[in-house]
Design a protein around this motif. Structure first.
Motif, PDB file in Angstrom:
ATOM      1  N   ASP A  53       7.474  18.388 -11.842  1.00  0.00           N
ATOM      2  CA  ASP A  53       8.660  18.249 -12.691  1.00  0.00           C
ATOM      3  C   ASP A  53       8.690  16.876 -13.354  1.00  0.00           C
ATOM      4  OD1 ASP A  53      10.291  16.321 -10.974  1.00  0.00           O
ATOM      5  OD2 ASP A  53       9.864  17.914  -9.540  1.00  0.00           O
ATOM      6  N   SER A  54       9.653  16.699 -14.248  1.00  0.00           N
ATOM      7  CA  SER A  54       9.734  15.462 -15.031  1.00  0.00           C
ATOM      8  C   SER A  54      10.931  14.607 -14.653  1.00  0.00           C
ATOM      9  CB  SER A  54       9.799  15.809 -16.533  1.00  0.00           C
ATOM     10  OG  SER A  54      10.892  16.674 -16.784  1.00  0.00           O
ATOM     11  N   ASP A  55      11.516  14.837 -13.482  1.00  0.00           N
ATOM     12  CA  ASP A  55      12.657  14.034 -13.048  1.00  0.00           C
ATOM     13  C   ASP A  55      12.235  12.589 -12.815  1.00  0.00           C
ATOM     14  OD1 ASP A  55      14.171  16.280 -13.140  1.00  0.00           O
ATOM     15  OD2 ASP A  55      14.111  16.681 -10.978  1.00  0.00           O
ATOM     16  N   MET A  56      13.207  11.701 -12.887  1.00  0.00           N
ATOM     17  CA  MET A  56      12.952  10.277 -12.670  1.00  0.00           C
ATOM     18  C   MET A  56      12.478  10.050 -11.237  1.00  0.00           C
ATOM     19  SD  MET A  56      13.032   7.244 -13.994  1.00  0.00           S
ATOM     20  CE  MET A  56      13.092   5.505 -13.531  1.00  0.00           C
ATOM     21  N   GLY A  57      11.382   9.314 -11.087  1.00  0.00           N
ATOM     22  CA  GLY A  57      10.874   9.008  -9.760  1.00  0.00           C
ATOM     23  C   GLY A  57      11.701   7.928  -9.089  1.00  0.00           C
ATOM     24  N   ARG A  58      11.957   8.081  -7.811  1.00  0.00           N
ATOM     25  CA  ARG A  58      12.736   7.091  -7.074  1.00  0.00           C
ATOM     26  C   ARG A  58      11.992   6.681  -5.810  1.00  0.00           C
ATOM     27  NH1 ARG A  58      16.183  11.092  -7.512  1.00  0.00           N
ATOM     28  NH2 ARG A  58      16.319  11.301  -5.251  1.00  0.00           N
ATOM     29  N   ILE A  59      11.951   5.385  -5.574  1.00  0.00           N
ATOM     30  CA  ILE A  59      11.393   4.840  -4.331  1.00  0.00           C
ATOM     31  C   ILE A  59      12.493   4.035  -3.661  1.00  0.00           C
ATOM     32  CG2 ILE A  59       9.634   3.361  -3.304  1.00  0.00           C
ATOM     33  CD1 ILE A  59       7.883   3.922  -5.760  1.00  0.00           C
ATOM     34  N   ASN A  70       0.829  -1.202   0.000  1.00  0.00           N
ATOM     35  CA  ASN A  70       0.000   0.000   0.000  1.00  0.00           C
ATOM     36  C   ASN A  70       0.870   1.262   0.000  1.00  0.00           C
ATOM     37  OD1 ASN A  70      -2.430   1.549   0.237  1.00  0.00           O
ATOM     38  ND2 ASN A  70      -2.020   1.771   2.416  1.00  0.00           N
ATOM     39  N   MET A  71       1.934   1.250   0.788  1.00  0.00           N
ATOM     40  CA  MET A  71       2.808   2.420   0.859  1.00  0.00           C
ATOM     41  C   MET A  71       3.601   2.628  -0.424  1.00  0.00           C
ATOM     42  SD  MET A  71       4.063   2.297   4.798  1.00  0.00           S
ATOM     43  CE  MET A  71       2.859   2.515   6.113  1.00  0.00           C
ATOM     44  N   ILE A  72       4.016   1.527  -1.057  1.00  0.00           N
ATOM     45  CA  ILE A  72       4.735   1.653  -2.329  1.00  0.00           C
ATOM     46  C   ILE A  72       3.809   2.208  -3.410  1.00  0.00           C
ATOM     47  CG2 ILE A  72       5.851   0.343  -4.184  1.00  0.00           C
ATOM     48  CD1 ILE A  72       6.987  -1.515  -2.041  1.00  0.00           C
ATOM     49  N   LYS A  73       2.562   1.742  -3.441  1.00  0.00           N
ATOM     50  CA  LYS A  73       1.616   2.253  -4.436  1.00  0.00           C
ATOM     51  C   LYS A  73       1.293   3.728  -4.188  1.00  0.00           C
ATOM     52  CE  LYS A  73      -0.375  -2.160  -5.757  1.00  0.00           C
ATOM     53  NZ  LYS A  73      -1.567  -3.032  -5.838  1.00  0.00           N
ATOM     54  N   ASN A  74       1.208   4.118  -2.922  1.00  0.00           N
ATOM     55  CA  ASN A  74       1.023   5.537  -2.600  1.00  0.00           C
ATOM     56  C   ASN A  74       2.214   6.360  -3.093  1.00  0.00           C
ATOM     57  OD1 ASN A  74      -1.426   5.104  -1.375  1.00  0.00           O
ATOM     58  ND2 ASN A  74      -0.636   5.152   0.706  1.00  0.00           N
ATOM     59  N   ALA A  75       3.412   5.804  -2.941  1.00  0.00           N
ATOM     60  CA  ALA A  75       4.626   6.488  -3.398  1.00  0.00           C
ATOM     61  C   ALA A  75       4.608   6.657  -4.921  1.00  0.00           C
ATOM     62  CB  ALA A  75       5.868   5.713  -2.963  1.00  0.00           C
ATOM     63  N   MET A  76       4.171   5.620  -5.630  1.00  0.00           N
ATOM     64  CA  MET A  76       4.065   5.705  -7.096  1.00  0.00           C
ATOM     65  C   MET A  76       3.121   6.828  -7.509  1.00  0.00           C
ATOM     66  SD  MET A  76       3.775   1.774  -8.382  1.00  0.00           S
ATOM     67  CE  MET A  76       4.778   0.469  -7.698  1.00  0.00           C
ATOM     68  N   GLU A  77       1.985   6.914  -6.834  1.00  0.00           N
ATOM     69  CA  GLU A  77       1.000   7.949  -7.170  1.00  0.00           C
ATOM     70  C   GLU A  77       1.535   9.346  -6.843  1.00  0.00           C
ATOM     71  OE1 GLU A  77      -2.563   6.851  -5.169  1.00  0.00           O
ATOM     72  OE2 GLU A  77      -2.895   5.083  -6.422  1.00  0.00           O
TER      73      GLU A  77
END
Length: 367
Positions: free
Chosen positions: A281-287, A267-274
């Motif tokens: 901005d268009s920077d690469m998302g990082r988790i 659930n927390m990873i999916k929240n992070a994706m959203e």
């Protein structure tokens, strides 16, 4: 002559009483638990009590005689407070609202009340009072109402959701021999496992108003997080996110209901994706995902460089039905919080707007 003397004596007595009365009123206003500012009919600050100049963090001598413009330009007034004063002025004086509520930089709730009109002869009286305790009671009552409503909804929707999943599970079992002939039996196993997990999630959502006892088993934190990353990394790449799993110690063993804790991390990873998808901005998302030992506990952290959250959102983050998503139920984090508490742990969160968010799950270790 005597009558003039008596009249002069009475006038002096009335003046003395009036001055004494004014002094008494000022003493009362000085020591009440609310901040008070009085602007006269020309917009000049004529009175400010101890509470108010303490809130503004300014000396009284630099306030009395100021106009609102002078106050906003005061070099010693912080930027946050300048914005706050301007917002209060706009909402009360300009828009004509009798009161306005706000949250300060420390998360405390305050109510500003404006009194004006004929009884004040053109003056404006601002009263500021902390209402944090009242808000806490209000939020608790709101949460209890939501939990009661959730209990009523549970019985009516449980069968509607579970019946289709039961049918899908049955058909997958019928197809399993054919998948075995094609060498794809692993697909059937994964689908069945995910359907079972979906059923468990539905069960948690529908019973979130009453506690459930975890079905505990021992697992290493490393194995748990590797499995979760395996389930989510393909979806993350599709959404422009990169999941980095930090190197973990193999001796971090916890006794938990694996399905429940896996649900929390997912659930927390999916929240992070959203949160990353919603960035400007268009920077690469990082988790970033990892874990470390802290005494007798393990701290599992999930951090992202998404849009972050403001203090108002953080304050209500774990409340049932509170959501910032258009299609969200507002139950995910509420259920997650209860699951971790049932395991003797806790969840903490830190976030900054436009910088990102970090969740930390603390759970007891098996020594």
């Amino acid at each position: 002559m005597i009558s003039q003397f008596q009249e002069s004596l009475h006038l002096t007595a009335r003046t003395f009483q009036s001055e004494m009365l004014d002094t008494t009123f000022e003493d009362v206003l000085e020591h009440i638990d609310s901040g008070i500012m009085l602007f006269d009919e020309e917009g000049v600050l004529s009175f400010v009590n101890k509470q108010m100049y303490g809130m503004l963090d300014l000396p009284r001598s630099s306030l009395v005689g100021c106009t609102m413009s002078h106050l906003l330009a005061h070099v010693q007034l912080s930027r946050f407070k300048k914005k706050l004063v301007l917002r209060i002025y706009r909402e009360t004086v300009y828009k004509g609202k009798p009161s306005y509520e706000y949250v300060d930089e420390f998360g405390r709730y305050w109510r500003v009340t404006l009194s004006s009109g004929e009884q004040l002869k053109g003056s404006y009286l601002f009263t500021v009072k902390e209402i944090s305790d009242y808000k806490l009671i209000e939020q608790t009552a709101y949460q209890n109402d939501n939990l009661a409503m959730l209990g009523k909804l549970s019985a009516s929707i449980a069968h509607e959701i579970r019946n289709p999943l039961t049918a899908i599970r049955g058909f997958i079992q019928l197809l399993r021999p054919h998948l075995h002939q094609l060498g794809k039996e692993e697909y059937a196993r994964i689908i069945l496992a995910e359907i079972d997990r979906a059923n468990d999630i539905i069960h948690e959502f529908l019973t979130s108003s009453k506690p459930s006892v975890p079905q505990v088993g021992m697992i290493s934190v490393s194995a748990l997080l590797k499995e979760v990353v395996l389930l989510t990394e393909s979806e993350a790449l599709m959404k422009g996110c990169q999941i980095n799993l930090h190197q973990l110690q193999n001796d971090l063993i916890i006794s938990v209901d694996v399905k429940q804790v896996k649900q929390v991390v997912l659930n927390m990873i999916k929240n992070a994706m959203e949160a990353i998808t919603d960035r400007i901005d268009s920077d690469m998302g990082r988790i970033e995902i990892g874990a470390r030992r802290e005494g007798a506990e393990v701290r599992i952290f999930i951090s992202d460089n998404g849009k972050g959250m403001d203090i108002l959102t953080l304050d209500r983050l774990f409340s049932p039905f509170f959501t910032t998503k258009e299609s969200g139920t507002g139950l995910g984090l509420s259920v997650s919080d209860r699951i971790i508490k049932n395991h003797g742990g806790c969840i903490s969160v830190s976030s900054r707007l436009n910088e990102g968010t970090q969740f930390v799950i603390s759970l007891p270790l098996i020594q």
